[in-house]
Design a protein around this motif. Structure first.
Motif, PDB file in Angstrom:
ATOM      1  N   GLY A 218      31.578  -6.129   4.251  1.00  0.00           N
ATOM      2  CA  GLY A 218      32.301  -6.982   3.323  1.00  0.00           C
ATOM      3  C   GLY A 218      33.753  -6.541   3.148  1.00  0.00           C
ATOM      4  N   HIS A 219      34.510  -7.281   2.353  1.00  0.00           N
ATOM      5  CA  HIS A 219      35.902  -6.916   2.099  1.00  0.00           C
ATOM      6  C   HIS A 219      36.342  -7.430   0.733  1.00  0.00           C
ATOM      7  CE1 HIS A 219      36.464 -10.926   4.203  1.00  0.00           C
ATOM      8  NE2 HIS A 219      37.099 -11.139   3.050  1.00  0.00           N
ATOM      9  N   PHE A 235      25.003  -6.100   4.820  1.00  0.00           N
ATOM     10  CA  PHE A 235      24.156  -5.132   4.117  1.00  0.00           C
ATOM     11  C   PHE A 235      23.905  -5.580   2.682  1.00  0.00           C
ATOM     12  CE2 PHE A 235      24.861  -2.251   7.617  1.00  0.00           C
ATOM     13  CZ  PHE A 235      23.730  -1.440   7.601  1.00  0.00           C
ATOM     14  N   GLN A 236      24.940  -6.072   2.016  1.00  0.00           N
ATOM     15  CA  GLN A 236      24.768  -6.545   0.640  1.00  0.00           C
ATOM     16  C   GLN A 236      23.928  -7.821   0.598  1.00  0.00           C
ATOM     17  OE1 GLN A 236      29.135  -5.946   0.307  1.00  0.00           O
ATOM     18  NE2 GLN A 236      28.692  -5.660  -1.873  1.00  0.00           N
ATOM     19  N   THR A 237      24.104  -8.681   1.595  1.00  0.00           N
ATOM     20  CA  THR A 237      23.298  -9.898   1.676  1.00  0.00           C
ATOM     21  C   THR A 237      21.820  -9.559   1.819  1.00  0.00           C
ATOM     22  OG1 THR A 237      25.123 -11.079   2.737  1.00  0.00           O
ATOM     23  CG2 THR A 237      22.931 -12.048   2.959  1.00  0.00           C
ATOM     24  N   THR A 242      15.426  -6.861   4.283  1.00  0.00           N
ATOM     25  CA  THR A 242      15.455  -6.253   5.613  1.00  0.00           C
ATOM     26  C   THR A 242      16.656  -6.754   6.397  1.00  0.00           C
ATOM     27  OG1 THR A 242      13.028  -6.150   5.649  1.00  0.00           O
ATOM     28  CG2 THR A 242      14.157  -5.959   7.767  1.00  0.00           C
ATOM     29  N   LEU A 243      17.346  -5.837   7.067  1.00  0.00           N
ATOM     30  CA  LEU A 243      18.439  -6.188   7.975  1.00  0.00           C
ATOM     31  C   LEU A 243      17.958  -5.924   9.403  1.00  0.00           C
ATOM     32  CD1 LEU A 243      21.406  -7.072   8.322  1.00  0.00           C
ATOM     33  CD2 LEU A 243      22.054  -4.653   8.190  1.00  0.00           C
ATOM     34  N   PHE A 244      17.942  -6.975  10.215  1.00  0.00           N
ATOM     35  CA  PHE A 244      17.483  -6.854  11.602  1.00  0.00           C
ATOM     36  C   PHE A 244      18.691  -6.844  12.524  1.00  0.00           C
ATOM     37  CE2 PHE A 244      15.946  -9.255  15.494  1.00  0.00           C
ATOM     38  CZ  PHE A 244      15.421  -8.128  16.107  1.00  0.00           C
TER      39      PHE A 244
END
Length: 472
Positions: A218-219, A235-237, A242-244
């Protein structure tokens, strides 16, 4: 309803008191132990919903306790308390069966999220035990039915998915292009305690290198030209879920370093941000490339490979489970018929035999493409061998292809001039497709949605074919 109970094992009184107070505020009953011997006694006398254990204890190690719990109390999640930055201990704990880990000094918010996830898992495990006792022949979880196949290889994959879903350990899913690695990742997510959270898939090879940091972390507004608003990263989403990371081998070196730090710290720093943002994300990753070989060649960081490859799950190629082809074929044809609104075409026995003899260098994805094309080309709802237009180079290779691409158009022929013959076949196939598509467009007055339905393919597939064949 009785309160859930937690066992805290740590020889530092301050840590025991901190965890006791924090967990007590979550309406949990807490018991504590300061040694391995005390912990073993309590574990023998009581049943707990969750356990925290330090790594170093006066009369032994937390690793010993994790192995004991995994063996004798498999329904109870256990988390390792590690010293700051000691990821080797955390990885070893995860491999031994730990649910997750928390680093000192303990972040209270992260601890609360970990506890909530662990208690959901504990409840699911005990429910599963009760169901198994009542019905020993219980079937696989409903989501696993999407992973079609009765072969021994697929039965083993489904069983492994069920086990991995009960952990929070990073999983590396290996396998050739087109075998269904993302589906496997989704099933691990859906069968675990994070099922209520987001599942965020990302193709690491599809993000431009200069945008990767912003996409992942993000920014803040004004942090660079074009950053007109704050933006959350992937990552925040995926927080709470789970992040694939698909095609993780395509990450450039600078992102490998940053990803490693996020995994270790469980926090991200947005571009232009002053503070790190804690994230509660399980990492699943996959690639069709040989990641171990890339590590040896210096193209992928060994420490990152060590972190994401805590547990490896190999998804077998279709040629290793040919007995699953008939069921897969029937399911795909049924889905294509549902999408088009037309009756499912009949696959003639010689055509099925041709599929069973074909090595499928592009795996399940290639089977889908072959059948979608066959549905468009067949006459009177009957699929013949000629309608399949199988890749003769792949047939000649006898199923021993290496380094295939998604569409199965590898140049690994038999070396005796077959490749030159295949060029003509490719042209012939393209001409047939062009003729059928043009006919459908003319009959529907160039209504692409109606044309796709007439051809028995999706609108998206038609749009792809129009672009591929250069049809305006």
């Amino acid at each position: 309803m009785s309160k859930q109970t937690v066992l805290v094992i740590d020889d530092e009184r301050d840590i025991r008191e901190l965890l006791t107070i924090t967990l007590g505020r979550m309406n949990l009953l807490v018991e504590s132990a300061g040694s391995v011997s005390d912990a073993k006694r309590l574990l023998a006398e009581h049943r707990y919903d969750l356990c925290f254990t330090d790594m170093r204890l006066p009369d032994g190690s937390g690793q010993e306790l994790i192995e004991l719990i995994a063996r004798d109390h498999p329904q109870m999640p256990v988390a390792m308390i590690t010293a700051y930055g000691n990821m080797d201990a955390a990885v070893n704990a995860l491999k031994a069966g730990a649910f997750d880990f928390v680093s000192k000094p303990v972040d209270i918010n992260m601890l609360r999220r970990l506890v909530q996830t662990a208690l959901r898992l504990s409840s699911e495990r005990r429910d599963g035990e009760d169901e198994a006792a009542a019905a020993p022949s219980i079937e696989a979880a409903p989501g696993a039915q999407r992973l079609i196949g009765d072969s021994l290889a697929m039965q083993q994959v489904r069983a492994t998915i069920g086990k991995l879903a009960r952990s929070q350990a990073p999983v590396y899913i290996s396998g050739e292009s087109g075998v269904g690695k993302e589906l496997v990742a989704r099933l691990i997510h859906e069968q675990g305690p994070r099922a209520g959270g987001p599942f965020v898939p990302v193709n690491c090879g599809a993000i431009p290198s200069e945008l990767m940091e912003s996409e992942f972390f993000g920014h803040k507004k004004g942090s660079f030209t074009g950053a007109q608003n704050d933006k959350e990263g992937l990552f925040q989403t995926a927080n709470g879920g789970t992040l694939f990371l698909d095609e993780v081998a395509d990450l450039p070196m600078h992102m490998q370093v940053k990803l490693l730090r996020v995994i270790q710290e469980k926090a991200v720093r947005p571009i232009g941000g002053r503070a790190e943002v804690p994230v509660d994300v399980r990492i699943l990753s996959a690639t069709h490339k040989d990641l171990a070989r890339l590590v040896e060649a210096g193209h992928f960081r060994q420490d990152l490979f060590y972190r994401i490859n805590v547990i490896e799950l190999r998804v077998p190629p279709l040629r290793e489970r040919r007995e699953d082809v008939p069921r897969l074929t029937a399911r795909i044809l049924s889905r294509l018929a549902e999408d088009s609104g037309n009756p499912a075409p009949r696959l003639q026995p010689p055509a099925l035999k041709a599929l069973l003899d074909y090595p499928f260098p592009g795996n399940v994805r290639e089977l889908e493409n072959i059948l979608e094309r066959a549905v468009a080309l067949c006459e009177n709802g009957s699929i013949e061998v000629a309608d399949l237009m199988l890749n003769v180079r792949a047939v000649g290779a006898g199923g021993s292809l290496e380094g295939e691409e998604d569409d199965g158009d590898s140049d690994s022929g038999n070396g005796n001039g077959a490749a030159s013959g295949t060029v003509g076949l490719d042209d012939y196939i393209s001409n047939l497709e062009r003729e059928k598509i043009m006919q459908a467009l003319q009959e529907t007055r160039y209504n692409k949605t109606a044309a796709a339905k007439r051809l028995g393919i999706t609108f998206r597939a038609l749009r792809y074919k129009l672009k591929k064949l250069g049809i305006d």
